[in-house]
Design an enzyme around this catalytic site. Structure first.
Site, PDB file in Angstrom:
ATOM      1  N   HIS A  21       0.850  -1.219   0.000  1.00  0.00           N
ATOM      2  CA  HIS A  21       0.000   0.000   0.000  1.00  0.00           C
ATOM      3  C   HIS A  21       0.879   1.262   0.000  1.00  0.00           C
ATOM      4  CE1 HIS A  21      -3.759   1.977   1.932  1.00  0.00           C
ATOM      5  NE2 HIS A  21      -3.879   1.891   0.625  1.00  0.00           N
ATOM      6  N   ARG A  47      11.797  13.222  11.596  1.00  0.00           N
ATOM      7  CA  ARG A  47      11.651  14.274  10.574  1.00  0.00           C
ATOM      8  C   ARG A  47      10.601  15.330  10.935  1.00  0.00           C
ATOM      9  NH1 ARG A  47      14.003  10.136   9.199  1.00  0.00           N
ATOM     10  NH2 ARG A  47      15.527   9.982   7.494  1.00  0.00           N
TER      11      ARG A  47
HETATM   12  O1  LIG Z   1      -2.079   3.335   4.580  1.00  0.00           O
HETATM   13  N1  LIG Z   1      -1.394   4.161   5.113  1.00  0.00           N
HETATM   14  C1  LIG Z   1      -1.526   5.543   5.019  1.00  0.00           C
HETATM   15  C2  LIG Z   1      -2.599   6.198   4.376  1.00  0.00           C
HETATM   16  N2  LIG Z   1      -3.608   5.490   3.819  1.00  0.00           N
HETATM   17  C3  LIG Z   1      -4.887   6.072   3.464  1.00  0.00           C
HETATM   18  C4  LIG Z   1      -4.915   6.636   2.048  1.00  0.00           C
HETATM   19  O2  LIG Z   1      -4.081   7.794   1.960  1.00  0.00           O
HETATM   20  C5  LIG Z   1      -6.342   7.036   1.664  1.00  0.00           C
HETATM   21  O3  LIG Z   1      -6.813   8.019   2.575  1.00  0.00           O
HETATM   22  C6  LIG Z   1      -7.276   5.851   1.677  1.00  0.00           C
HETATM   23  O4  LIG Z   1      -6.709   4.796   0.899  1.00  0.00           O
HETATM   24  C7  LIG Z   1      -8.671   6.205   1.117  1.00  0.00           C
HETATM   25  O5  LIG Z   1      -8.531   6.721  -0.180  1.00  0.00           O
HETATM   26  N3  LIG Z   1      -2.627   7.554   4.288  1.00  0.00           N
HETATM   27  C8  LIG Z   1      -1.622   8.293   4.851  1.00  0.00           C
HETATM   28  O6  LIG Z   1      -1.663   9.535   4.772  1.00  0.00           O
HETATM   29  N4  LIG Z   1      -0.576   7.687   5.492  1.00  0.00           N
HETATM   30  C9  LIG Z   1      -0.485   6.342   5.585  1.00  0.00           C
HETATM   31  O7  LIG Z   1       0.509   5.837   6.168  1.00  0.00           O
END
Ligand SMILES: O=Nc1c(NC[C@H](O)[C@H](O)[C@H](O)CO)[nH]c(=O)[nH]c1=O
Length: 161
Positions: free
Chosen positions: A93, A132
């Site tokens: 992901h 960071r």
């Molecule tokens: O999975 N990890 C993360 C994440 N997943 C959600 C994605 O950005 C989105 O909001 C959903 O898929 C719905 O569209 N979003 C982040 O900002 N940081 C992460 O670490």
């Protein structure tokens, strides 16, 4: 002497006439909040007026490109700072969101004709992200949000539409 990094600013830019949009994700809130504060504090220190820093949020980093585009269609900004924190999990992901969101934010600049500051942390561990944002116990790194705030003022002053 550290080689990597931005080094001393070549010039201090006057942000008093700059209007900035910050669009931040809500995933990894503690780290996000520190990055956003770092960017805002640095911009205020460069003369940006508080009322000229407009903040909006989205659920996650994947939503940043579209939200940034719409944000700039709904109002005029001299620069925008999308902020997100991606931390690698046990699946792919992370890689897909990091890659697609990064490319989309880079391309976005041409379509909205506005400088987009790259405020996406793509970290392999929580510790990397904390460092960071200036949140690790050892204070091993500075808050990268400060760099993004300084870059935003410079880009707005030099290349703002
Ligand atoms: O999975 N990890 C993360 C994440 N997943 C959600 C994605 O950005 C989105 O909001 C959903 O898929 C719905 O569209 N979003 C982040 O900002 N940081 C992460 O670490």
């Amino acid at each position: 002497m550290a080689v990597k990094g931005l080094g001393k600013p070549d010039q201090v830019y006057d942000g008093s006439n700059v209007k900035v949009g910050i669009i931040h994700a809500r995933w990894n809130k503690e780290i996000i909040d520190a990055l956003v504060k770092g960017a805002i504090d640095r911009m205020l220190s460069l003369g940006v007026q508080e009322q000229n820093i407009i903040v909006e949020t989205v659920p996650g980093s994947f939503e940043l490109p579209y939200a940034t585009k719409r944000f700039c269609e709904m109002s005029q900004y001299d620069v925008v700072i999308p902020i997100g924190v991606l931390i690698k999990g046990s699946t792919m992901h992370f890689e897909y969101i990091s890659e697609s969101t990064t490319h989309a934010l880079m391309r976005l600049q041409e379509s909205i004709n506005t400088p987009v500051i790259f405020g996406l942390l793509t970290c392999l561990t929580e510790q990397q992200a904390l460092a960071r944002a200036g949140l690790d116990a050892a204070k091993s790194m500075h808050n990268h949000g400060e760099d993004w705030g300084a870059a935003a003022v410079e880009m707005a002053v030099k290349f703002g539409a």
